[in-house]
Design a protein around this motif. Structure first.
Motif, PDB file in Angstrom:
ATOM      1  N   ILE A  41     -50.155  16.961 -11.734  1.00  0.00           N
ATOM      2  CA  ILE A  41     -49.372  15.751 -11.446  1.00  0.00           C
ATOM      3  C   ILE A  41     -49.790  14.753 -12.522  1.00  0.00           C
ATOM      4  CG2 ILE A  41     -49.093  13.805  -9.858  1.00  0.00           C
ATOM      5  CD1 ILE A  41     -49.482  15.752  -7.531  1.00  0.00           C
ATOM      6  N   ALA A  42     -48.866  14.467 -13.441  1.00  0.00           N
ATOM      7  CA  ALA A  42     -49.191  13.586 -14.572  1.00  0.00           C
ATOM      8  C   ALA A  42     -48.667  12.189 -14.295  1.00  0.00           C
ATOM      9  CB  ALA A  42     -48.578  14.132 -15.857  1.00  0.00           C
ATOM     10  N   VAL A  43     -49.513  11.194 -14.497  1.00  0.00           N
ATOM     11  CA  VAL A  43     -49.116   9.799 -14.234  1.00  0.00           C
ATOM     12  C   VAL A  43     -49.567   8.910 -15.390  1.00  0.00           C
ATOM     13  CG1 VAL A  43     -49.207   7.916 -12.567  1.00  0.00           C
ATOM     14  CG2 VAL A  43     -49.542  10.252 -11.779  1.00  0.00           C
ATOM     15  N   SER A  44     -48.679   8.019 -15.788  1.00  0.00           N
ATOM     16  CA  SER A  44     -49.042   7.073 -16.850  1.00  0.00           C
ATOM     17  C   SER A  44     -50.009   6.015 -16.293  1.00  0.00           C
ATOM     18  CB  SER A  44     -47.787   6.359 -17.376  1.00  0.00           C
ATOM     19  OG  SER A  44     -48.184   5.205 -18.119  1.00  0.00           O
ATOM     20  N   ILE A  45     -50.987   5.674 -17.104  1.00  0.00           N
ATOM     21  CA  ILE A  45     -51.958   4.650 -16.665  1.00  0.00           C
ATOM     22  C   ILE A  45     -51.497   3.245 -17.064  1.00  0.00           C
ATOM     23  CG2 ILE A  45     -53.882   6.284 -16.806  1.00  0.00           C
ATOM     24  CD1 ILE A  45     -54.747   4.701 -19.388  1.00  0.00           C
ATOM     25  N   ALA A  46     -50.311   3.144 -17.641  1.00  0.00           N
ATOM     26  CA  ALA A  46     -49.814   1.820 -18.070  1.00  0.00           C
ATOM     27  C   ALA A  46     -49.159   1.094 -16.899  1.00  0.00           C
ATOM     28  CB  ALA A  46     -48.826   1.985 -19.214  1.00  0.00           C
ATOM     29  N   GLN A  47     -49.846   1.054 -15.796  1.00  0.00           N
ATOM     30  CA  GLN A  47     -49.394   0.357 -14.579  1.00  0.00           C
ATOM     31  C   GLN A  47     -50.633   0.063 -13.727  1.00  0.00           C
ATOM     32  OE1 GLN A  47     -46.844   3.033 -12.201  1.00  0.00           O
ATOM     33  NE2 GLN A  47     -47.711   4.763 -13.306  1.00  0.00           N
ATOM     34  N   GLN A  48     -50.423  -0.721 -12.674  1.00  0.00           N
ATOM     35  CA  GLN A  48     -51.560  -1.088 -11.816  1.00  0.00           C
ATOM     36  C   GLN A  48     -52.097   0.135 -11.054  1.00  0.00           C
ATOM     37  OE1 GLN A  48     -53.248  -3.990 -11.774  1.00  0.00           O
ATOM     38  NE2 GLN A  48     -51.925  -4.303 -13.562  1.00  0.00           N
ATOM     39  N   PRO A  49     -53.395   0.104 -10.712  1.00  0.00           N
ATOM     40  CA  PRO A  49     -53.966   1.243  -9.974  1.00  0.00           C
ATOM     41  C   PRO A  49     -53.196   1.615  -8.712  1.00  0.00           C
ATOM     42  CG  PRO A  49     -55.722  -0.175 -10.781  1.00  0.00           C
ATOM     43  CD  PRO A  49     -54.444  -0.876 -11.099  1.00  0.00           C
ATOM     44  N   ASP A  50     -52.760   0.612  -7.929  1.00  0.00           N
ATOM     45  CA  ASP A  50     -52.067   0.956  -6.679  1.00  0.00           C
ATOM     46  C   ASP A  50     -50.698   1.581  -6.945  1.00  0.00           C
ATOM     47  OD1 ASP A  50     -51.262  -1.533  -7.629  1.00  0.00           O
ATOM     48  OD2 ASP A  50     -50.630  -2.234  -5.653  1.00  0.00           O
ATOM     49  N   GLN A  51     -50.096   1.212  -8.074  1.00  0.00           N
ATOM     50  CA  GLN A  51     -48.809   1.848  -8.432  1.00  0.00           C
ATOM     51  C   GLN A  51     -49.034   3.322  -8.821  1.00  0.00           C
ATOM     52  OE1 GLN A  51     -48.020  -1.223 -11.464  1.00  0.00           O
ATOM     53  NE2 GLN A  51     -46.013  -1.552 -10.477  1.00  0.00           N
ATOM     54  N   ILE A  52     -50.144   3.542  -9.520  1.00  0.00           N
ATOM     55  CA  ILE A  52     -50.484   4.933  -9.903  1.00  0.00           C
ATOM     56  C   ILE A  52     -50.692   5.762  -8.642  1.00  0.00           C
ATOM     57  CG2 ILE A  52     -52.275   6.357 -10.992  1.00  0.00           C
ATOM     58  CD1 ILE A  52     -52.715   4.028 -12.984  1.00  0.00           C
ATOM     59  N   VAL A  53     -51.438   5.190  -7.689  1.00  0.00           N
ATOM     60  CA  VAL A  53     -51.736   5.907  -6.441  1.00  0.00           C
ATOM     61  C   VAL A  53     -50.446   6.219  -5.686  1.00  0.00           C
ATOM     62  CG1 VAL A  53     -52.835   5.665  -4.181  1.00  0.00           C
ATOM     63  CG2 VAL A  53     -54.092   5.043  -6.242  1.00  0.00           C
ATOM     64  N   GLN A  54     -49.540   5.253  -5.593  1.00  0.00           N
ATOM     65  CA  GLN A  54     -48.258   5.491  -4.885  1.00  0.00           C
ATOM     66  C   GLN A  54     -47.481   6.623  -5.553  1.00  0.00           C
ATOM     67  OE1 GLN A  54     -47.640   4.420  -1.892  1.00  0.00           O
ATOM     68  NE2 GLN A  54     -49.649   3.438  -2.124  1.00  0.00           N
ATOM     69  N   GLU A  55     -47.517   6.649  -6.880  1.00  0.00           N
ATOM     70  CA  GLU A  55     -46.786   7.704  -7.616  1.00  0.00           C
ATOM     71  C   GLU A  55     -47.415   9.068  -7.325  1.00  0.00           C
ATOM     72  OE1 GLU A  55     -45.809   6.486 -11.673  1.00  0.00           O
ATOM     73  OE2 GLU A  55     -45.586   8.606 -12.211  1.00  0.00           O
ATOM     74  N   VAL A  56     -48.733   9.106  -7.288  1.00  0.00           N
ATOM     75  CA  VAL A  56     -49.422  10.377  -6.999  1.00  0.00           C
ATOM     76  C   VAL A  56     -49.085  10.833  -5.583  1.00  0.00           C
ATOM     77  CG1 VAL A  56     -51.677  11.458  -6.635  1.00  0.00           C
ATOM     78  CG2 VAL A  56     -51.316   9.975  -8.624  1.00  0.00           C
ATOM     79  N   LEU A  57     -49.176   9.914  -4.614  1.00  0.00           N
ATOM     80  CA  LEU A  57     -48.914  10.269  -3.214  1.00  0.00           C
ATOM     81  C   LEU A  57     -47.497  10.801  -3.053  1.00  0.00           C
ATOM     82  CD1 LEU A  57     -50.696   7.303  -1.366  1.00  0.00           C
ATOM     83  CD2 LEU A  57     -51.499   9.679  -1.564  1.00  0.00           C
ATOM     84  N   LYS A  58     -46.568  10.197  -3.791  1.00  0.00           N
ATOM     85  CA  LYS A  58     -45.171  10.652  -3.713  1.00  0.00           C
ATOM     86  C   LYS A  58     -45.046  12.091  -4.218  1.00  0.00           C
ATOM     87  CE  LYS A  58     -42.687   7.184  -5.263  1.00  0.00           C
ATOM     88  NZ  LYS A  58     -41.946   6.493  -6.359  1.00  0.00           N
ATOM     89  N   GLN A  59     -45.756  12.397  -5.312  1.00  0.00           N
ATOM     90  CA  GLN A  59     -45.656  13.751  -5.896  1.00  0.00           C
ATOM     91  C   GLN A  59     -46.461  14.772  -5.096  1.00  0.00           C
ATOM     92  OE1 GLN A  59     -45.566  14.293 -10.170  1.00  0.00           O
ATOM     93  NE2 GLN A  59     -45.599  12.066 -10.483  1.00  0.00           N
ATOM     94  N   LEU A  60     -47.427  14.287  -4.293  1.00  0.00           N
ATOM     95  CA  LEU A  60     -48.213  15.230  -3.486  1.00  0.00           C
ATOM     96  C   LEU A  60     -47.409  15.745  -2.298  1.00  0.00           C
ATOM     97  CD1 LEU A  60     -51.787  13.612  -3.305  1.00  0.00           C
ATOM     98  CD2 LEU A  60     -51.174  15.823  -4.312  1.00  0.00           C
ATOM     99  N   LYS A  61     -46.402  14.938  -1.877  1.00  0.00           N
ATOM    100  CA  LYS A  61     -45.665  15.308  -0.645  1.00  0.00           C
ATOM    101  C   LYS A  61     -44.821  16.566  -0.881  1.00  0.00           C
ATOM    102  CE  LYS A  61     -45.489  11.156   2.105  1.00  0.00           C
ATOM    103  NZ  LYS A  61     -46.170  10.086   1.314  1.00  0.00           N
TER     104      LYS A  61
END
Ligand SMILES: Nc1ncnc2c1ncn2[C@@H]1O[C@H](COP(=O)(O)OP(=O)(O)OP(=O)(O)O)[C@@H](O)[C@H]1O
Ligand SMILES: O=C(O)[C@H](O)[C@@H](O)[C@H](O)[C@H](O)CO
Length: 163
Positions: free
Chosen positions: A143-163
């Motif tokens: 699950i690849a996520v750009s770090i050019a955003q706030q930590p909580d935005q990164i976490v939300q993106e990860v959680l979405k892809q984990l589902k």
């Protein structure tokens, strides 16, 4: 997310593995483990002295983290580990089947460098960042996520892809 997973938050030094990993751990209710805590002292001293680790330096460390993942197999975990090379990720996932999920924090050299320049009290010299990118073999199945955003935005993106 249906099945318990061991998540490995990976990326070069300074991409936010610890920051994001701790938030993910809170959201998922999984225990958090900082991979750096499993380095032998000589590895920490080597990096702190400005020398990059090599495959031999990392092997024992990666095997320890694989043992940790196997111990946590049924309860879940969030583990941070740079996991720079494909071969390292194979060592980490041994015996885990499909229950290990890599979360790849992806950012440009300049962005990561700026993050490290703002970080205080850490053993890792910024000068080693170039060697981290040179060693990095970006994962194909993470699950690849750009770090050019706030930590909580990164976490939300990860959680979405984990589902
Ligand atoms: N998404 C983000 N936006 C802005 N700053 C961030 C973000 N994520 C982390 N940081 C900051 O960047 C610095 C590096 O973060 P962190 O220590 O979590 O990275 P790391 O990948 O765990 O580093 P290392 O591998 O060296 O332990 C810290 O000062 C942290 O507060
Ligand atoms: O693979 C490596 O070269 C090392 O593990 C580093 O990445 C450190 O663990 C950490 O990222 C720096 O604090």
């Amino acid at each position: 997310m249906t099945k318990t997973k061991v998540l490995v938050v990976m990326g070069v030094s300074g991409t936010g593995k610890t920051t994001v990993g701790k938030l993910l751990s809170e959201q998922l209710g999984y225990p958090f483990f900082d991979g750096d805590d499993f380095h032998p002292e000589e590895n920490i001293n080597k990096m702190a002295s400005g020398k990059p680790l090599n495959d031999d330096d990392r092997k024992g460390w990666l095997l320890k983290l694989n043992q940790l993942a196997l111990q946590q197999h049924n309860v879940g975990a969030v583990i941070t580990c740079s996991a720079l090379k494909k071969a390292y990720r194979s060592l980490l996932r041994a015996g885990m089947g499909s229950d290990m999920q890599f979360i790849y924090l992806n950012g440009s050299f300049d962005l990561v460098k700026s993050r490290l320049e703002n970080r205080k009290d850490h053993f890792m010299p910024i000068a080693l960042l170039k060697t981290q990118f040179e060693a990095l073999e970006p994962p194909s199945k993470a699950i690849a996520v750009s770090i050019a955003q706030q930590p909580d935005q990164i976490v939300q993106e990860v959680l979405k892809q984990l589902k």
